[in-house]
Design an enzyme around this catalytic site. Sequence first.
Site, PDB file in Angstrom:
ATOM      1  N   HIS A 143      17.782 -31.291 -53.658  1.00  0.00           N
ATOM      2  CA  HIS A 143      17.122 -30.112 -53.089  1.00  0.00           C
ATOM      3  C   HIS A 143      18.027 -29.396 -52.097  1.00  0.00           C
ATOM      4  O   HIS A 143      18.076 -28.172 -52.047  1.00  0.00           O
ATOM      5  CB  HIS A 143      15.841 -30.520 -52.359  1.00  0.00           C
ATOM      6  CG  HIS A 143      14.721 -30.796 -53.289  1.00  0.00           C
ATOM      7  ND1 HIS A 143      14.168 -29.830 -54.088  1.00  0.00           N
ATOM      8  CD2 HIS A 143      14.053 -31.933 -53.562  1.00  0.00           C
ATOM      9  CE1 HIS A 143      13.208 -30.364 -54.813  1.00  0.00           C
ATOM     10  NE2 HIS A 143      13.118 -31.638 -54.519  1.00  0.00           N
ATOM     11  N   CYS A 170      27.037 -21.873 -70.195  1.00  0.00           N
ATOM     12  CA  CYS A 170      25.921 -21.641 -69.279  1.00  0.00           C
ATOM     13  C   CYS A 170      25.642 -22.860 -68.393  1.00  0.00           C
ATOM     14  O   CYS A 170      24.672 -22.882 -67.656  1.00  0.00           O
ATOM     15  CB  CYS A 170      24.661 -21.255 -70.051  1.00  0.00           C
ATOM     16  SG  CYS A 170      24.078 -22.557 -71.147  1.00  0.00           S
TER      17      CYS A 170
HETATM   18  C1  PEP Z   1      23.564 -27.837 -69.615  1.00  0.00           C
HETATM   19  O1  PEP Z   1      23.253 -28.949 -70.058  1.00  0.00           O
HETATM   20  O2  PEP Z   1      24.706 -27.527 -69.242  1.00  0.00           O
HETATM   21  C2  PEP Z   1      22.525 -26.810 -69.475  1.00  0.00           C
HETATM   22  C3  PEP Z   1      22.833 -25.576 -69.155  1.00  0.00           C
HETATM   23  O3  PEP Z   1      21.230 -27.217 -69.643  1.00  0.00           O
HETATM   24  P1  PEP Z   1      20.393 -27.985 -68.511  1.00  0.00           P
HETATM   25  O4  PEP Z   1      21.238 -28.080 -67.275  1.00  0.00           O
HETATM   26  O5  PEP Z   1      19.147 -27.221 -68.304  1.00  0.00           O
HETATM   27  O6  PEP Z   1      20.165 -29.319 -69.150  1.00  0.00           O
END
Ligand code: PEP
Length: 565
Positions: free
Chosen positions: A199, A497
Amino acid sequence: MIVVTEFLRETKRELHGTPVVPGVVYGPALLARSEIPAAAIEAFAEVVHDDAAAALAAYDAAAAVVADGFTAKALHVSGAAAEVLSASAGLARDKGLRSVVRRQLAAGEPLLRALHTAVEHFAGLFTQMGGLMAERVSDLHDIERRITAHLVGVAEPGVPTPLVPSVLLAKDLAPSDTALLDPAMVLALVTGKGGPTSHTAIIARQLGIPCVVGVAGAGEIGDGAWVLVDGAAGTVSTGADPDGARARAAADAEERAVVARWRGPARTADDVAIKLLANVADVPTAEAATGAPVEGVGLFRTELSFLNRADEPTVEEQAEIYRGVLEAFGVGRYVVARTLDAGSDKPIAFATHQGEENPALGVRGLRLSFDNPGLLDRQLDALQLAAEQSGVETWVMAPMVATVAEAAQFAGKVRDRGLRAGVMVEVPSAALLADRMLEAVDFLSIGTNDLTQYTMAADRMATNLAHLTDAWQPAVLQLVATTARAGAAADKPVGVCGEAAADPLMACVLVGLGITSLSMAPAAVRPVGVALGRVSLDDCRAAAAAALDAADPAAARAAVRDLLG
Ligand code: PEP
Ligand code: MG
């Protein structure tokens, strides 16, 4: 003169932790109080309640004051801070917690012991569940301290109000502490515990406050000691030369001013365009992200809108949320929505499979549709509806795709609804088969958080494996390179991402590997945009080659830093 003496007395030390938010600052340490004075606890031990019911009534009264306090604070803030405070209020009122307290009181335990037993019981359960639930253990301990404070009659522990801009130091900061921080008075956050997804880290990112977590030895720094914090390097130093430290902080402040003025769109120094996009969770975070200089949303984590839902939302309910996110960005920008990534670290009551032995390798993400295709179909119907109603360009991708057949089947369903179809590359098999994946879909988006976890076989939440769960690992970069090459050959977009996209140095490496878009927390967009503007595509390619050749993440970072300056 007094101040100079203070500097001289400070022992010269450099402590290391996990870097969370970059920025160099120099200021006096302000210690957050987390302990209740022992004398007050001892005095309370003398208090005898008439019976278990009287003790439970005292517990109820104290828990209600704590919960009301959180609720009242939540009214004064918004976004993640309000959610954190409301969640803490819910936990303080939790019936399960109360019933364990009641059981322990009935068994003859004194009140403070009964409270502690109940908190430890749930802390154990949350830790076992792992993921986001494990992060809530610090909420539980915070609630125990606050209820205890009310019972023994002292002020609730927490963050003292800084009188001068200070570096806030704590063993662990409770979400309720971080939610109310004043960025004008808190120069940096340093905690002894916590990982990059704690957090403290989330709030620090949201507020843009330099932050280092998991700093061993942080507890030994004295109140008022002057500390130099480097949020990019993850270092916290005492006894630094004051003039040098001030100069570094001033230079960094100047750099941050350059970053704050950056307006986009992103281009390398030789004018190669790179799309920068935002990661959002729901309508409020999407609305907050629209001010960032982004060309759209590269990752809308749809499951995060449903963390508190017991039942699956209807198609109409879902469509309303999705439309809210799409309309926040509006026509002219585009949104990449990810279908539900429930399971493992994201428990969603109506979707997650219970009782799996190894949830990270179990039925999560797209795999939930194997025995429940309706769940995916209804979500895609809702996304189609939202796209049609808003008129905003909508791309849809699936998480946790492992085979080409899964990608093809998913793409068929998405295209049937008139939307652009892609898959996330989070499993090494998807990266290795990226060329064949791209025969089935229109785009790929690399989730480096999970790709790193699965490539290195290291739990992304395990702070003691941070050296492995690092996207700078050459093996992870090799898989990114393979995926990007496939994208270039097929002339289809391949984005990143995961958190790696938010690291300005890594962003240059990713562009050098052939990545065409980077999606990140909105606060990270400007630093990444500025970094890309200072390098050419050839610089990025050289950086990528150096990173791929390095023996480990530290060597890769050092080599790239040397090349890019
Ligand atoms: C990832 O795994 O890099 C991703 C963007 O998905 P999450 O962090 O939501 O698992
Ligand atoms: Mg993921």
